[in-house]
Write a protein that holds these residues in place. Structure first.
Motif, PDB file in Angstrom:
ATOM      1  N   THR A 199       0.835  -1.191   0.000  1.00 32.23           N
ATOM      2  CA  THR A 199       0.000   0.000   0.000  1.00 32.23           C
ATOM      3  C   THR A 199       0.872   1.244   0.000  1.00 32.23           C
ATOM      4  O   THR A 199       1.871   1.309   0.737  1.00 32.23           O
ATOM      5  CB  THR A 199      -0.906   0.008   1.251  1.00 32.23           C
ATOM      6  OG1 THR A 199      -1.724  -1.156   1.243  1.00 32.23           O
ATOM      7  CG2 THR A 199      -1.779   1.248   1.285  1.00 32.23           C
ATOM      8  N   ARG A 200       0.459   2.219  -0.802  1.00 35.47           N
ATOM      9  CA  ARG A 200       1.205   3.486  -0.840  1.00 35.47           C
ATOM     10  C   ARG A 200       0.810   4.341   0.375  1.00 35.47           C
ATOM     11  O   ARG A 200      -0.367   4.629   0.590  1.00 35.47           O
ATOM     12  CB  ARG A 200       0.938   4.232  -2.136  1.00 35.47           C
ATOM     13  CG  ARG A 200       1.720   5.524  -2.271  1.00 35.47           C
ATOM     14  CD  ARG A 200       2.051   5.805  -3.725  1.00 35.47           C
ATOM     15  NE  ARG A 200       3.004   4.832  -4.241  1.00 35.47           N
ATOM     16  CZ  ARG A 200       3.377   4.765  -5.525  1.00 35.47           C
ATOM     17  NH1 ARG A 200       2.875   5.613  -6.410  1.00 35.47           N
ATOM     18  NH2 ARG A 200       4.247   3.857  -5.919  1.00 35.47           N
ATOM     19  N   VAL A 201       1.810   4.758   1.151  1.00 31.82           N
ATOM     20  CA  VAL A 201       1.553   5.585   2.335  1.00 31.82           C
ATOM     21  C   VAL A 201       2.123   6.982   2.187  1.00 31.82           C
ATOM     22  O   VAL A 201       1.832   7.868   3.000  1.00 31.82           O
ATOM     23  CB  VAL A 201       2.125   4.917   3.609  1.00 31.82           C
ATOM     24  CG1 VAL A 201       1.375   3.628   3.932  1.00 31.82           C
ATOM     25  CG2 VAL A 201       3.626   4.665   3.475  1.00 31.82           C
ATOM     26  N   LEU A 202       2.959   7.209   1.159  1.00 33.41           N
ATOM     27  CA  LEU A 202       3.563   8.529   0.958  1.00 33.41           C
ATOM     28  C   LEU A 202       3.780   8.766  -0.527  1.00 33.41           C
ATOM     29  O   LEU A 202       4.281   7.897  -1.239  1.00 33.41           O
ATOM     30  CB  LEU A 202       4.908   8.621   1.703  1.00 33.41           C
ATOM     31  CG  LEU A 202       5.731   9.885   1.448  1.00 33.41           C
ATOM     32  CD1 LEU A 202       5.062  11.115   2.066  1.00 33.41           C
ATOM     33  CD2 LEU A 202       7.156   9.713   1.993  1.00 33.41           C
ATOM     34  N   ASP A 203       3.393   9.950  -0.985  1.00 35.66           N
ATOM     35  CA  ASP A 203       3.743  10.416  -2.322  1.00 35.66           C
ATOM     36  C   ASP A 203       3.681  11.936  -2.276  1.00 35.66           C
ATOM     37  O   ASP A 203       2.589  12.528  -2.285  1.00 35.66           O
ATOM     38  CB  ASP A 203       2.793   9.853  -3.376  1.00 35.66           C
ATOM     39  CG  ASP A 203       3.306  10.101  -4.798  1.00 35.66           C
ATOM     40  OD1 ASP A 203       4.117  11.044  -5.000  1.00 35.66           O
ATOM     41  OD2 ASP A 203       2.886   9.360  -5.710  1.00 35.66           O
ATOM     42  N   THR A 204       4.856  12.548  -2.170  1.00 38.25           N
ATOM     43  CA  THR A 204       4.871  14.014  -2.054  1.00 38.25           C
ATOM     44  C   THR A 204       4.418  14.689  -3.348  1.00 38.25           C
ATOM     45  O   THR A 204       4.138  15.893  -3.344  1.00 38.25           O
ATOM     46  CB  THR A 204       6.289  14.501  -1.684  1.00 38.25           C
ATOM     47  OG1 THR A 204       7.198  14.156  -2.731  1.00 38.25           O
ATOM     48  CG2 THR A 204       6.739  13.898  -0.371  1.00 38.25           C
ATOM     49  N   LEU A 235       9.427  12.170  -2.784  1.00 42.68           N
ATOM     50  CA  LEU A 235       9.566  10.873  -2.122  1.00 42.68           C
ATOM     51  C   LEU A 235       8.265  10.091  -2.213  1.00 42.68           C
ATOM     52  O   LEU A 235       7.166  10.650  -2.058  1.00 42.68           O
ATOM     53  CB  LEU A 235       9.942  11.050  -0.647  1.00 42.68           C
ATOM     54  CG  LEU A 235      11.326  11.633  -0.347  1.00 42.68           C
ATOM     55  CD1 LEU A 235      11.553  11.685   1.161  1.00 42.68           C
ATOM     56  CD2 LEU A 235      12.423  10.811  -1.010  1.00 42.68           C
ATOM     57  N   VAL A 236       8.425   8.782  -2.436  1.00 45.74           N
ATOM     58  CA  VAL A 236       7.296   7.857  -2.485  1.00 45.74           C
ATOM     59  C   VAL A 236       7.634   6.689  -1.568  1.00 45.74           C
ATOM     60  O   VAL A 236       8.777   6.201  -1.561  1.00 45.74           O
ATOM     61  CB  VAL A 236       7.042   7.355  -3.925  1.00 45.74           C
ATOM     62  CG1 VAL A 236       5.864   6.385  -3.956  1.00 45.74           C
ATOM     63  CG2 VAL A 236       6.812   8.523  -4.864  1.00 45.74           C
ATOM     64  N   ALA A 237       6.631   6.239  -0.778  1.00 42.07           N
ATOM     65  CA  ALA A 237       6.862   5.096   0.114  1.00 42.07           C
ATOM     66  C   ALA A 237       5.693   4.137   0.014  1.00 42.07           C
ATOM     67  O   ALA A 237       4.518   4.544   0.144  1.00 42.07           O
ATOM     68  CB  ALA A 237       7.044   5.554   1.557  1.00 42.07           C
ATOM     69  N   ASP A 238       5.994   2.852  -0.231  1.00 39.95           N
ATOM     70  CA  ASP A 238       4.985   1.799  -0.309  1.00 39.95           C
ATOM     71  C   ASP A 238       5.267   0.765   0.771  1.00 39.95           C
ATOM     72  O   ASP A 238       6.374   0.210   0.835  1.00 39.95           O
ATOM     73  CB  ASP A 238       5.019   1.126  -1.675  1.00 39.95           C
ATOM     74  CG  ASP A 238       4.771   2.123  -2.813  1.00 39.95           C
ATOM     75  OD1 ASP A 238       3.905   3.005  -2.642  1.00 39.95           O
ATOM     76  OD2 ASP A 238       5.477   2.029  -3.847  1.00 39.95           O
ATOM     77  N   VAL A 239       4.281   0.485   1.628  1.00 38.49           N
ATOM     78  CA  VAL A 239       4.447  -0.475   2.722  1.00 38.49           C
ATOM     79  C   VAL A 239       3.981  -1.852   2.265  1.00 38.49           C
ATOM     80  O   VAL A 239       2.886  -1.994   1.707  1.00 38.49           O
ATOM     81  CB  VAL A 239       3.662  -0.026   3.969  1.00 38.49           C
ATOM     82  CG1 VAL A 239       3.704  -1.107   5.045  1.00 38.49           C
ATOM     83  CG2 VAL A 239       4.253   1.264   4.522  1.00 38.49           C
ATOM     84  N   SER A 240       4.822  -2.861   2.520  1.00 40.59           N
ATOM     85  CA  SER A 240       4.448  -4.239   2.196  1.00 40.59           C
ATOM     86  C   SER A 240       4.287  -5.103   3.437  1.00 40.59           C
ATOM     87  O   SER A 240       3.968  -6.278   3.332  1.00 40.59           O
ATOM     88  CB  SER A 240       5.496  -4.869   1.275  1.00 40.59           C
ATOM     89  OG  SER A 240       6.771  -4.874   1.896  1.00 40.59           O
ATOM     90  N   GLY A 241       4.519  -4.517   4.610  1.00 41.43           N
ATOM     91  CA  GLY A 241       4.359  -5.277   5.845  1.00 41.43           C
ATOM     92  C   GLY A 241       4.859  -4.488   7.034  1.00 41.43           C
ATOM     93  O   GLY A 241       5.490  -3.443   6.899  1.00 41.43           O
TER      94      GLY A 241
END
Length: 887
Positions: free
Chosen positions: A513-518, A618-624
């Motif tokens: 799930t994407r949690v960050l996308d500036t 910055l982009v951050a995707d959480v996988s767990g």
């Protein structure tokens, strides 16, 4: 080359402790020591009668002097006694060391004679041959806090009943055969004339219902003849030459229990009568010691003796010791064992004491002292029979609970037995626990409740701690309250509790799930500004979406887009100083991603620092994420290639993967990975793409998410780590956006319910930098051996409990293109040759700076190999953000 790791304090949870102030006594009355039983003050009477005041000024007081009021007290005790009527109290103050010439006789019933302050001492002249105080033909008389000294008896009870003597100082006591119901408690009885074979306290034939309890005898004892009903319970009898207890004639219903019966010694018998008259050397020289206890043949059927403690070792090493403890029905028994064997119905719980009691003054204002307070380790401590006839609830000094033999309860020299509890994590599931006491060189027993339903009983141990501590391994991670209870043989039981958190956490697949996308305001409260040069973005992850509030670390893919200058991103938990590590490296204009496992700060956020001279999106995707309960453990594996579309490894039928046709990769049941696997740790590589794009890895059976795990440009060979949730069918999908491209997947390990290792987050730190080592750059075809795990050992087995690590590996300044392979070093284990697995961790081109995450397994020595698979040299940097620990 093996470089030592320098672990931070946060690798494992720090030691937690519970101070002694949290100790609590268990099932006992708080200890209260009386200042002295001799410090009572009387303002009225127990019976509601009048108070008559007597103040003893000197030995020549004229009879009739004073009015008996508080303002004008009598100066003669006899005047006060004569003036008293039934129900009155005679309040006696003052004292005189001079000898009185006239004894005192009481003939009025139901009166009380009470000394105030530290007590009143009356002494008779040595030539009068009479008792100092005589109670004659009375009933219901109480005498307390008074002292009576005489060459004969301090007090004589004649034809009286219902007499209570409490807290008095007596030069022995006589009770005639016409008296009954006499109680002597918490009093001091001594041979004041200083002769070790002086008179005993005597009870004449015909007397009945007599009790001696909580009394201290010095240089004397008790002799009873033909008595009916005699309780001698909980007394300290430091006898002289005569017996401590002598039961003659035909006596019945006699109980001798809980007494500490001692021989006198030179310390308790000084010249000039100042001692108790118990000089053992003198007794042996002049008159042989009598047995400690004598019971005549006519009395043995009516006597019960048990729970007594005999101490015969005194301060006279040159003198022989007495040889008889019991003389029973005319037969002497030199040892306790002989008596118990010959008379099995008696003395079953008696003990022979080699430790005894310490020297102490027991009379305020009077120089009399005995071996009274038990010394730690004495069998007298905490071993009294609470049901013994006549047993008191508090001792000679008013201390309760009273459960020691003798008249004086053992009280620890420390204020109170207390526990200090400490615990520290030694692995993900195991803690090392220690309970330290504040009493030295004693024997105690301990029980530990671990908070998970299990207990550990620690056998008797001596010293300050539980023989160096105890390990405990929990079957599940979580928070537990440990309780320790320690008991000493004085009857003190204390408990303390300590709440601990196991160090390990376990994995829960999530999304991705994407949690960050500036670029579009995701995770930034709508702000679409890039992160400025040298700035830090704080990203909340706890309690966001489906991520729980107690999350300890997150597995996320970080992507840098549109950077205006080259640099790096550092991801770290909020609340601490920024570490000197990097998570993603980039050049101006480059879009690049890297996997990171980042501990979450106490406030539920992480921080992302832009270490470049320009802005970057910055982009951050959480996988767990990792939590402490109800999650999956990790199993580290030797690197193995699961997929290579260039040669068909992994079963994918096409040489290239195209958009819209994901590569399905079977995980469960491949290379030892079990059914039930929930996530897999992979290194993904794109080789020879015809155009730019990205790779998305996700569980099979799920729609392709709008996340990326690996970004690439046309013709680029690039790798990135990914922790990918596994679908219900045991497989994952790898989808291409752009491209097409060839895909490679190498496995590092997997998460499953059977995984035995827990994750312990560490504040990111650098363990190796070849730029700062004497050997410098890593040469082509060579390996750096790096100590990745800190020097933490499972002391039970003697080997490291670390099974894997989460490391970010950076290659910089390579002189040629190639790849780097990270793998566990086994060459030192049994002298095996170094074998490089056919996998890669990251790919690079000349002069590039490239980073990639790896989750390698670790051998027992905690080392990993870093192999340079290029034609030139390179500089190597290794950063650690956590460990997997077994057990």
């Amino acid at each position: 080359m093996k470089e030592p790791a320098k672990p931070p304090a946060s690798v494992l949870n720090g030691t937690v402790s519970s101070p002694p102030s949290k100790s609590r006594r268990v099932d006992s009355v708080p200890v209260t020591t009386r200042k002295s039983a001799k410090t009572m003050s009387r303002a009225g009477t127990a019976n509601g009668g009048a108070t008559i005041y007597v103040k003893l000024a000197n030995a020549t007081c004229a009879t009739g002097t004073g009015a008996g009021t508080q303002a004008s007290p009598y100066c003669s005790l006899q005047d006060g006694v004569n003036a008293a009527a039934s129900g009155d109290t005679i309040d006696v103050s003052g004292s005189s060391n001079a000898s009185f010439t006239t004894p005192v006789t009481v003939t009025t019933s139901n009166i009380s004679i009470v000394g105030v302050g530290t007590g009143v001492l009356m002494s008779m002249s040595s030539n009068l041959g009479a008792s100092t105080l005589t109670l004659r033909g009375v009933t219901g008389v109480t005498v307390s806090n008074m002292g009576f000294v005489s060459p004969q008896f301090g007090i004589a009870v004649v034809g009286s009943s219902g007499v209570t003597l409490s807290g008095d100082y007596l030069d022995a006591l006589s009770i005639d055969g016409a008296s009954s119901g006499v109680s002597v408690t918490r009093s001091f009885l001594a041979a004041f004339d200083g002769e070790p074979y002086a008179q005993q306290s005597t009870i004449a034939s015909g007397a009945s219902g007599i009790t001696f309890a909580g009394d201290v005898f010095a240089g004397t004892g008790i002799q009873a003849t033909g008595v009916t009903g005699l309780d001698i319970t909980g007394n300290t009898i430091q006898r002289g030459c005569n017996p401590g207890v002598d039961i003659e004639g035909t006596s019945t219903s006699v109980f001798l229990e809980n007494d500490l019966i001692e021989n006198g010694n030179d310390e308790t018998a000084t010249a000039g009568g100042g001692g108790s008259g118990a000089n053992a050397s003198w007794c042996i020289a002049v008159k042989t010691f009598s047995p400690s206890v004598i019971v005549a043949a006519g009395s043995t059927p009516g006597v019960t003796t048990d729970y007594n403690d005999f101490y015969t070792v005194g301060g006279y090493p040159a003198a022989p010791l007495p040889t008889v403890l019991y003389d029973w029905s005319g037969t002497s028994y030199p040892t306790l064992a002989q008596f118990q064997s010959a008379v099995p119905t008696q003395a079953a719980h008696d003990t022979f004491d080699t430790i005894g009691a310490s020297l102490a003054f027991v009379m305020p204002g009077v120089q009399q002292y005995v071996n009274g307070p038990p010394i730690w380790g004495s069998p007298a401590i905490g071993s009294a029979n609470p049901s013994a006839p006549g047993a008191l609830s508090s001792d000679f000094n008013g201390v309760s609970p009273f459960n020691s033999r003798g008249a004086i309860q053992y009280v620890s020299p420390d204020p109170e037995l207390a526990l200090t509890l400490t615990a520290r994590d030694t692995s993900g599931f195991t803690v090392f626990f220690d309970a330290q006491q504040n009493i030295k060189n004693v024997t105690l027993s301990e029980t530990i409740w671990w908070g998970d339903g299990s207990t550990t009983a620690v056998p008797s141990f001596s010293g300050l701690s539980t023989t160096g501590g105890v390990w405990h391994t929990y079957s599940k991670l979580g928070t537990y309250t440990i309780k320790a209870t320690v008991t000493d043989n004085a009857g003190d039981t204390v408990t303390n509790t300590l709440t601990i958190q196991t160090a390990g956490t376990e994995y829960v697949p999530y999304g991705p799930t994407r949690v960050l996308d500036t670029r579009n305001g995701t995770g930034t409260q709508g702000s679409t500004n890039p992160v400025a040069a040298g700035a830090t973005l704080k990203l909340r992850l706890a309690a966001v979406g489906g991520i729980p509030a107690n999350v300890s670390a997150v597995a996320l893919n970080l992507t840098v887009a549109q950077p205006t200058a080259g640099g790096y991103i550092t991801a770290y938990p909020s609340g601490g100083s920024r570490p000197t590590t990097s998570s993603v490296n980039f050049t101006a204009g480059q879009t690049v991603a890297n996997m990171a496992v980042v501990p979450v700060g106490a406030d539920g956020t992480i921080e992302l620092y832009n270490g470049s001279g320009g802005t970057a999106a910055l982009v951050a995707d959480v996988s767990g994420y990792f939590i402490t309960v109800n999650a999956q453990g990790y199993t580290a594996a030797s690197p193995a290639r699961l997929l290579d579309t260039r040669d068909g490894t992994g079963g994918y039928p096409y040489a290239t993967v195209r958009a819209g046709t994901p590569a399905r990769l079977q995980i469960a049941g491949v290379d030892g990975i079990p059914a039930g696997v929930t996530a897999v740790a992979l290194n993904l590589t794109v080789a020879g793409p015809s155009a730019g794009g990205y790779v998305a890895a996700y569980p099979d059976g799920q729609d392709q998410p709008t996340v990326s795990n690996l970004n690439f440009t046309g013709g680029q060979t690039v790798a990135n780590a990914a922790i990918v949730p596994v679908g219900a069918d045991g497989s994952i999908d790898l989808a291409i956006a752009g491209g097409p491209a060839r895909l490679i997947a190498d496995v590092y390990g997997y998460f499953s319910p059977s995984g035995a290792s827990a994750y312990v987050p560490a504040f990111p730190y650098r363990v190796f930098d070849s730029r700062q080592t004497p050997n410098g750059a890593l040469l082509a075809g060579y390996t750096y051996l790096v100590a990745v795990a800190p020097e933490v050992t499972d002391f039970r087995s003697g080997v490291s409990a670390f099974t894997g690590a989460v490391i970010n590996t950076t290659v910089t300044r390579p002189t040629a293109g190639g790849y780097l392979t990270v793998f566990p070093d086994t060459s030192d284990l049994g002298n095996q040759p170094l074998t490089v697995p056919p996998t890669s961790t990251l790919d690079f081109t000349p002069n590039a700076t490239v980073a990639d995450l790896a989750l390698p397994a670790l051998p027992q020595d905690g080392t990993a190999d870093f192999y340079n698979g290029s034609g030139g040299s390179l500089q190597l940097i290794v950063d650690v953000s956590g460990y997997f620990i077994a057990g």
